[in-house]
Design an enzyme around this catalytic site. Structure first.
Site, short mmCIF file in Angstrom:
data_model
loop_
_atom_site.label_atom_id
_atom_site.label_comp_id
_atom_site.label_asym_id
_atom_site.label_seq_id
_atom_site.Cartn_x
_atom_site.Cartn_y
_atom_site.Cartn_z
N ILE A 30 116.98 74.08 -31.98
CA ILE A 30 118.14 74.89 -31.59
C ILE A 30 118.78 75.59 -32.79
CG2 ILE A 30 119.98 73.16 -31.80
CD1 ILE A 30 120.87 73.99 -28.94
N HIS A 98 110.76 62.45 -34.63
CA HIS A 98 110.35 63.84 -34.41
C HIS A 98 109.75 64.39 -35.69
CE1 HIS A 98 114.62 63.57 -35.41
NE2 HIS A 98 114.52 64.71 -36.06
N HIS A 100 109.22 67.82 -37.65
CA HIS A 100 109.61 69.22 -37.77
C HIS A 100 108.38 70.01 -38.22
CE1 HIS A 100 114.15 68.71 -38.00
NE2 HIS A 100 113.77 67.49 -38.33
P1 AMP Z 1 116.89 65.58 -37.83
O1 AMP Z 1 118.12 66.04 -38.56
O2 AMP Z 1 115.66 65.45 -38.66
O3 AMP Z 1 117.20 64.32 -37.03
O4 AMP Z 1 116.54 66.73 -36.79
C1 AMP Z 1 117.20 66.91 -35.58
C2 AMP Z 1 116.97 68.33 -35.17
O5 AMP Z 1 117.30 68.46 -33.81
C3 AMP Z 1 117.82 69.37 -35.93
O6 AMP Z 1 116.97 70.27 -36.61
C4 AMP Z 1 118.62 70.04 -34.82
O7 AMP Z 1 118.80 71.42 -35.03
C5 AMP Z 1 117.77 69.76 -33.59
N1 AMP Z 1 118.49 69.75 -32.33
C6 AMP Z 1 119.64 69.13 -32.04
N2 AMP Z 1 120.00 69.32 -30.75
C7 AMP Z 1 118.99 70.08 -30.21
C8 AMP Z 1 118.77 70.64 -28.91
N3 AMP Z 1 119.62 70.43 -27.89
N4 AMP Z 1 117.66 71.40 -28.74
C9 AMP Z 1 116.80 71.61 -29.76
N5 AMP Z 1 116.96 71.12 -30.99
C10 AMP Z 1 118.04 70.38 -31.22
#
Ligand code: AMP
Ligand code: ZN
Length: 112
Positions: A30, A98, A100
């Site tokens: 997002i 997750h 990236h």
């Molecule tokens: P991390 O900081 O490695 O835990 O990554 C979490 C990721 O989730 C971040 O890059 C956020 O931008 C992404 N994120 C959070 N909420 C959403 C959402 N609703 N849809 C897509 N990505 C999201």
């Protein structure tokens, strides 16, 4: 269910699907940090690689295989970066493993 990514996987929170199979779901981040920024998450809830057991090894490997497949489908022939953030100092904000996938621009090293 309180986990954000479990809710994205079950469809109760909308996302832009990029790839999916029986083990994982991949969707657009997002808040993209590169022209291509995809999150690849296991359908099974595991909080982080620090919480993963040996029985999750193949699943974690599958996430990386999926990342490479997505990179191929996106035409990232110049390379890309895969990242797993773990825990507070690792910058993890969502407690569901997750990967990236970041691409479409040169990456710098060391990361911030
Ligand atoms: P991390 O900081 O490695 O835990 O990554 C979490 C990721 O989730 C971040 O890059 C956020 O931008 C992404 N994120 C959070 N909420 C959403 C959402 N609703 N849809 C897509 N990505 C999201
Ligand atoms: Zn979850």
């Amino acid at each position: 269910m309180s986990c954000l990514f479990c809710r994205i996987i079950d469809g109760s929170i909308p996302s832009k699907a990029i790839y999916q199979d029986d083990q994982c779901y991949a969707f657009a981040d997002i808040n993209p940090q590169a022209p291509v920024h995809v999150l690849i998450v296991p359908r099974q809830h595991v909080a982080s690689i620090a919480h993963a057991g040996k029985e999750h090894s193949a699943l974690i490997g599958h996430l990386h295989w999926a990342a490479a497949e997505i990179a191929r489908s996106k035409g990232l022939t110049q390379g890309y970066r895969t990242v797993i953030n773990t825990g507070e100092n690792g910058g993890q904000t969502v407690e569901h493993i997750h990967v990236h996938l970041l691409g479409g621009r040169p990456m710098i090293w060391p990361p911030g």
